[in-house]
Enzyme design. Structure first.
Site, short mmCIF file in Angstrom:
data_model
loop_
_atom_site.label_atom_id
_atom_site.label_comp_id
_atom_site.label_asym_id
_atom_site.label_seq_id
_atom_site.Cartn_x
_atom_site.Cartn_y
_atom_site.Cartn_z
N HIS A 1 -65.34 12.05 19.94
CA HIS A 1 -65.08 12.64 18.59
C HIS A 1 -66.24 12.89 18.08
O HIS A 1 -66.17 14.00 17.28
CB HIS A 1 -64.08 11.69 17.74
CG HIS A 1 -63.47 12.39 16.68
ND1 HIS A 1 -62.42 13.42 17.08
CD2 HIS A 1 -63.60 12.77 15.45
CE1 HIS A 1 -62.10 14.14 16.11
NE2 HIS A 1 -62.86 13.79 15.03
N HIS B 1 -54.86 22.66 17.36
CA HIS B 1 -55.62 21.95 16.21
C HIS B 1 -57.11 22.10 16.45
O HIS B 1 -57.61 22.61 15.54
CB HIS B 1 -55.23 20.49 16.38
CG HIS B 1 -56.45 19.62 15.76
ND1 HIS B 1 -56.44 19.57 14.41
CD2 HIS B 1 -57.31 18.93 16.23
CE1 HIS B 1 -57.70 18.90 14.01
NE2 HIS B 1 -58.17 18.46 14.98
N ARG C 1 -52.90 22.08 28.91
CA ARG C 1 -53.49 21.98 30.41
C ARG C 1 -52.71 22.28 31.47
O ARG C 1 -52.56 21.73 32.44
CB ARG C 1 -54.14 20.73 30.51
CG ARG C 1 -55.42 20.26 29.56
CD ARG C 1 -55.81 19.07 29.90
NE ARG C 1 -57.03 18.77 28.89
CZ ARG C 1 -57.38 17.66 28.50
NH1 ARG C 1 -56.93 16.40 28.71
NH2 ARG C 1 -58.69 17.77 27.95
#
Lengths: 184, 541
Positions: B217, B368, B432
């Site tokens: 992150h 996103h 994916r």
């Protein structure tokens, strides 16, 4: 050092928003038991077929004597085993997943049944399905070139239908096709 | 000051960055075409996954790392008014990183590293891929060291003075990257490379995922900080005004760096190897990281409002129309903030401890991060490139109006492409996948969105080509005009006085990070050595 009063106010508003979100999450987690799936339980992925719990005969839907339903599934390239299961609606179902090879992920669209399946660990999720219907169960983590083909089917049936099928003597086994025929 | 070294470093790094970018854009368009299932001749999972892996590595690791290094070298040298410290070392870092890219590119392009850019074991790539990625990181560490040394040398030579905001931000980013890349470095050095070389039979995928989450992150904030830097130091000046508050900017940067580090577990919400308490702790931290973004939004919009009002804008919203929309930096900031609002909303859903379940690993997630990364962040990289190129090559930008067209088309293309992804995520489409093979009625509802994605991708590809063309034309075009401009930094509205040392230095913050990291990753990593865990051997694909 200079901080504008407007900026100070905005920081307070932002903190307030954060606090609101965090308190909703905390209330749900601590008082209503709404948590992400976690049980930190290890298993040797290379020997699952020899293990008692995930041996071939024990896979699929199992109803305990007290009525609790556990579904045990094995994820392996490129399918979930068993390929089809039938479960009742509006009932708490415990899913227990293991991988026999690589990393997989699974979810049932439009439901909150979702977990990663990491080799070496048992993933456990609890869910219940309000609406009967046919749901696909999809692999959502890239697991190899056949990943697109990795899915299986879940039939969620009415609770009454399920109870009726369990009441008939020869449906006492876990054979899902029998149950469907009995309810026609 | 002769800053030709800094200019050469900046240009070389950024050319690598944008060459990777344009290559990856072609792959992106191929991927949406392949996925749609409309073209039988294109359908090939092996080509698709090789392409997705390369696209991800080029965009997320090569474009970003090289861009950030080039941007840092130039702004550090320019804002501190000193030459780049140890240019030989800087060029060595460049060479190491570039050779890493080449080393990783060979297995990627030949389909020997189709493990996506997250390279989650036990699917195993060719060892050259892991080694190449490691060299890229080592090259970037050289940059970090140079930035930190320049920061402290300047502070020593100018005691009591305020470090220029742009350098403060760059150093913050270098420290963030040093801290966060340790996770993936441990994974690669102690797990992936020995395992791929056959020195180790098995590895624990749970431990590998935990170490990767350490990096996963904060790395996005490493990519984002140059965009925020441009928000703060370039945009207000270009709009014709001041930075609303430099102190708030510094605080936002510090909170961003300190709190982005101990929150990586929100990528593991659905994982079995970490207990819920740790996930909850990281979840709470994740919400704290929304604060610096909310403050940044406020400060930047306030700075723009001042500019709009200085230009004669009246009323509650009148100032928006009077902003210089024809300035590529100002336009980019506006478009970038718009995408940040939508992308940030999606991010709050992802971060929500339990709500995440619905959209985890669905098409929502690439939706996103394409908004936040490919939108918010990359559009600012474009703006920085348009701003710096004329200065670096001493020639005017080839066409200002084409630059505006490029920025608008990027924004429009990204909106067209990411909206269907969000919807598809809610409709349960996994991310994916290379094609839709599920024999289920649900999948029919996915089809129209696949077509929209192709359209969005085409607009984006056209925009990317235009961007690349403008850079080439500016640098190598026939123009004989000489550009004499300089980089200009925004002045704060209120001069910075009595700045406390904690807003001008990182010593305290490094200690805070060390404590937070120990709390949030200590036991979660040590548990793998207390428990009986079982390793996995490598699998092909």
């Amino acid at each position: 050092m200079h901080i504008d009063p407007l900026e100070r106010k905005w920081v307070q508003v932002s903190l307030g928003m954060c606090a609101l979100f965090v308190s909703i999450i905390m209330l749900d987690a601590l008082f209503h038991g709404v948590n992400a799936p976690s049980n930190v339980e290890t298993i040797d992925s290379r020997k699952i077929h020899l293990s008692e719990e995930f041996g071939e005969d024990n896979l699929g839907v199992q109803v305990a004597e007290n009525g609790e339903i556990t579904v045990r599934l094995v994820a392996g390239r490129y399918a979930f085993f068993p390929k089809e299961i039938t479960i009742p609606a509006e009932t708490k179902i415990t899913f227990r997943w293991v991988s026999m090879d690589v990393l997989h992920g699974v979810h049932m669209p439009m439901t909150n049944m979702s977990t990663m399946i990491v080799p070496g660990y048992v993933s456990q999720v609890e869910s219940s399905f309000p609406r009967p219907g046919e749901y696909p169960m999809l692999c959502n983590e890239y697991c190899g070139l056949g990943h697109d083909h990795m899915w299986s089917k879940v039939s969620v049936i009415d609770r009454e239908e399920w109870d009726a099928s369990r009441a008939t003597p020869d449906a006492a086994t876990n054979d899902t096709t029998d149950e469907e025929q009995n309810n026609e | 000051m002769n800053d030709s070294t800094a200019k050469n470093l900046a240009l070389s790094h950024m050319w690598v960055a944008f060459s990777a970018f344009i290559l990856a854009c072609f792959m992106g368009e191929y991927q949406v075409l392949e996925r749609s299932g409309l073209f039988d001749s294109l359908s090939s999972p092996s080509v698709y996954f090789a392409s997705v892996s390369t696209h991800g590595v080029l965009m997320a690791f090569v474009l970003t790392t090289f861009f950030i290094m080039g941007f840092g070298y130039y702004t550090a040298s320019h804002s501190l008014k000193v030459p780049v410290w140890n240019p030989k070392l800087a060029w060595t870092g460049f060479a190491i990183a570039l050779s890493g890219v080449v080393m990783a590119a060979i297995p990627l392009l030949s389909g020997l590293a189709s493990v996506l850019y997250t390279f989650y074991p036990p699917v195993q790539a060719h060892v050259a891929f892991y080694m190449g990625a490691t060299l890229l990181v080592i090259g970037s560490w050289v940059w970090c060291v140079i930035m930190v040394v320049m920061f402290y040398q300047w502070k020593k030579a100018n005691p009591g003075q305020t470090v220029p905001l742009v350098m403060f931000a760059t150093t913050a980013n270098a420290l963030l990257w040093l801290w966060t890349s340790v996770g993936v470095a441990l994974e690669v050095l102690f797990q992936l490379i020995p395992w791929a070389l056959g020195w180790m039979d098995t590895l624990d995928p749970g431990l590998a995922r935990t170490l990767f989450a350490w990096t996963l992150h904060p790395i996005v904030y490493f990519w984002l900080i140059p965009a925020y830097t441009a928000f703060y130091v370039f945009a207000p000046k270009q709009a014709g005004a001041y930075l609303f508050s430099e102190e708030a900017a510094r605080m936002a940067l510090i909170v961003l760096v300190v709190f982005s580090l101990p929150i990586g577990f929100h990528h593991l919400y659905m994982d079995p190897e970490q207990a819920k308490g740790w996930k909850l702790l990281h979840g709470l931290g994740t919400f704290i990281v929304t604060l610096p973004t909310l403050v940044t939004g406020f400060t930047v919009i306030a700075s723009l409002e001042i500019a709009g009002r200085l230009r004669g804008g009246k009323g509650l919203f009148g100032w928006i129309g009077t902003l210089p929309w024809g300035n590529s930096m100002v336009l980019s900031v506006i478009l970038s903030l718009l995408m940040l609002i939508f992308g940030g909303f999606g991010g709050i859903v992802n971060a929500s401890y339990a709500m995440n379940t619905m959209i985890h690993n669905t098409a929502w997630v690439p939706g996103h991060f394409h908004l936040i990364f490919a939108g918010t962040t990359i559009i600012m990289y474009f703006a920085i490139a348009y701003y710096l190129w004329p200065i670096l090559v001493k020639k005017p930008l080839f066409s200002k109006s084409l630059a505006l067209v490029q920025l608008w088309t990027w924004f429009i293309g990204m909106s067209i492409m990411t909206t269907p992804w969000h919807v598809l995520g809610l409709l349960g489409q996994p991310r994916r996948i290379s094609s839709v093979q599920y024999n289920n009625l649900l999948t029919l509802s996915w089809e129209p969105y696949e077509l929209l994605m192709i359209l969005g991708g085409l607009v984006l590809l056209g925009s990317a080509c235009l961007f690349f063309y403008l850079l080439v034309k500016t640098q190598f075009g026939a123009s004989t005009e000489v550009f004499e401009g300089e980089v200009e930094y925004a002045e704060p509205l209120h001069a910075v006085k009595d700045l406390p040392e904690y807003l001008n230095d990182f010593k305290l913050w490094n200690k805070a990070i060390a404590v937070l990291m120990t709390i949030s990753f200590g036991i979660p990593i040590l548990q793998f050595f207390f428990m009986d865990t079982y390793g996995s051997s490598g699998w092909g694909y």
